[in-house]
Structure formats: structure tokens, C-alpha cells
Write a protein that holds these residues in place. Structure first.
Motif, short mmCIF file in Angstrom:
data_model
loop_
_atom_site.label_atom_id
_atom_site.label_comp_id
_atom_site.label_asym_id
_atom_site.label_seq_id
_atom_site.Cartn_x
_atom_site.Cartn_y
_atom_site.Cartn_z
N PHE A 6 0.83 -1.20 0.00
CA PHE A 6 0.00 0.00 0.00
C PHE A 6 0.87 1.26 0.00
CE2 PHE A 6 -2.18 3.49 2.08
CZ PHE A 6 -3.34 3.58 1.33
N THR A 7 1.85 1.31 0.90
CA THR A 7 2.65 2.54 1.02
C THR A 7 3.51 2.78 -0.22
OG1 THR A 7 4.32 1.33 2.29
CG2 THR A 7 2.68 2.57 3.54
N SER A 8 4.12 1.73 -0.76
CA SER A 8 4.94 1.94 -1.96
C SER A 8 4.06 2.26 -3.16
CB SER A 8 5.82 0.72 -2.25
OG SER A 8 5.02 -0.43 -2.47
N GLY A 9 2.90 1.61 -3.26
CA GLY A 9 1.98 1.91 -4.35
C GLY A 9 1.44 3.33 -4.25
N TRP A 38 -0.73 4.59 -12.54
CA TRP A 38 -1.62 3.43 -12.51
C TRP A 38 -0.92 2.16 -12.05
CZ3 TRP A 38 -5.91 4.84 -11.29
CH2 TRP A 38 -6.51 5.96 -11.83
N PHE A 39 0.38 2.04 -12.28
CA PHE A 39 1.08 0.89 -11.69
C PHE A 39 1.18 1.07 -10.18
CE2 PHE A 39 2.18 -0.54 -15.92
CZ PHE A 39 2.10 -1.92 -15.76
N ALA A 46 -0.81 -0.63 -4.87
CA ALA A 46 -1.51 -0.25 -3.64
C ALA A 46 -2.77 -1.09 -3.41
CB ALA A 46 -1.87 1.23 -3.66
N THR A 47 -3.47 -1.43 -4.49
CA THR A 47 -4.68 -2.24 -4.35
C THR A 47 -4.37 -3.73 -4.32
OG1 THR A 47 -5.04 -2.40 -6.73
CG2 THR A 47 -6.14 -0.59 -5.56
#
Length: 188
Positions: A80-83, A135-136, A141-142
Motif C-alpha cells: 500500500f505505502t509503496s503503491g 496506474w502501476f 496499492a490495491t
């Protein structure tokens, strides 16, 4: 399934992911169009773009609201955090690149000019690169198949556009920087 189960927007991470998706499209729908300059946009492309956005919005929203099951500590998960960081970086690049492109033309002017500054120093399609990174980041994150499919679709659709713009710039402008790549800084 959707009719039998109530929508879930828990935990906080799920709500944030929905907000990120909506934030992007709020910007694209209500802010970006008022700053564009140049040629009119073909009605057919507008129609197909709307169809795609409706379908993709439904798919992403349905997954996040009815299918995703995130743990309560998803906001602290490395995915989540990196995304999230990639999403914000990509959106920042995208908005900044759009701003630089808008400043190239005076109102009513439709001629192409060489973009300068920001990531345009390294690539011809800085705005496209930002969108792809965005979008990546969302997909990471999702951590969902629909989001990864959308990110891959984005890469496959606007990656070639960046390449064709790059070729056009090289062919049209004799003083175009030869060291610039098409889409990915220092690589492609």
C-alpha cells in the motif's frame, strides 16, 4: 453478490484507494479540460474514452467495494505505502508535464513545439510516463487483478503513443534533443 452484500469501504486503506481513483478522474474531468489548448478533440474518441472509463470505473469500484478484503493494517503494508508513493509521484509528473505542455502554446495556436523542462528533459512522453507510473502505483496499492489489468492496458495504449510522438518530434524538429528517449528515462 453485490445485491446481497452491503458495500464495504473498510478499512481506511480501502477508502483511500477509492479516493485516489476518484481524485485522478476528478482532475481529468473537471480541471484538465479547462487548461487544454490546441486542436479540437474527435467526438468518436471522446465517446470511446467515455465508454472505457465507465467500464473501468465500474470494474475498479466494484472490486474495491464488494470484492477486496484488506486487513485493518493495510495502510501500513509495504504494498500500500509503496503503491501510494508511486501513484502520487506519477500523478505529480503527469500534472507537471501537462502544465509544461499547456505553456507551449498561446491561446488559439495549434502548432507543435518542443517541450522543455521536468521529465521532458529525458523523455518525449513525460506526461504518458507519469500516467503509467500512476496506474502501476495504484495497482500495487490495491494489489488487485483489475488494477494490474488497467495498468497494463494503460502501458499498452499510451506507450505506443509516446513512441510515435517521439518519432514525430525527431522527424519534424532538426534541433530536437537526440539524447531524449521516448517513454522511460535513459532506457526507451
Amino acid at each position: 453478490v453485490a445485491l446481497r452484500s452491503p458495500p464495504r469501504l473498510e478499512p481506511l486503506g480501502c477508502r483511500l484507494l477509492c479516493c485516489l481513483f476518484c481524485w485522478h478522474y476528478f482532475y481529468r474531468t473537471f480541471i484538465y479540460p479547462f487548461f487544454t489548448r490546441g486542436r479540437p478533440f474527435p467526438l468518436q474518441l471522446l465517446f470511446f474514452g467515455m465508454l472505457f472509463c465507465i467500464y473501468n470505473g465500474f470494474l475498479q469500484g466494484y472490486y474495491l467495494i464488494y470484492c477486496a478484503e484488506y486487513p485493518n493494517d493495510w495502510c501500513t503494508d509495504i504494498r500500500f505505502t509503496s503503491g501510494l508513493l508511486l501513484f502520487l509521484l506519477g500523478m505529480g509528473i503527469n500534472i507537471h508535464s501537462d502544465l509544461l505542455l499547456r505553456q507551449l502554446r498561446k491561446p488559439g495556436e495549434v502548432t507543435y513545439k518542443i517541450p522543455q523542462g521536468g521529465l521532458f528533459t529525458y523523455v518525449s512522453g513525460a506526461n504518458y510516463f507519469g500516467e503509467i507510473v500512476e496506474w502501476f502505483g495504484f495497482a500495487i496499492a490495491t494489489w488487485s487483478l483489475p488494477a494490474f489489468a488497467f495498468a497494463f492496458f494503460t502501458l499498452c495504449c499510451i506507450g505506443p503513443r509516446a513512441y510515435h510522438h517521439h518519432r514525430y518530434y525527431l522527424k519534424t524538429f532538426t534541433d530536437y534533443p537526440k539524447s531524449r528517449k521516448a517513454l522511460i528515462p535513459f532506457v526507451f
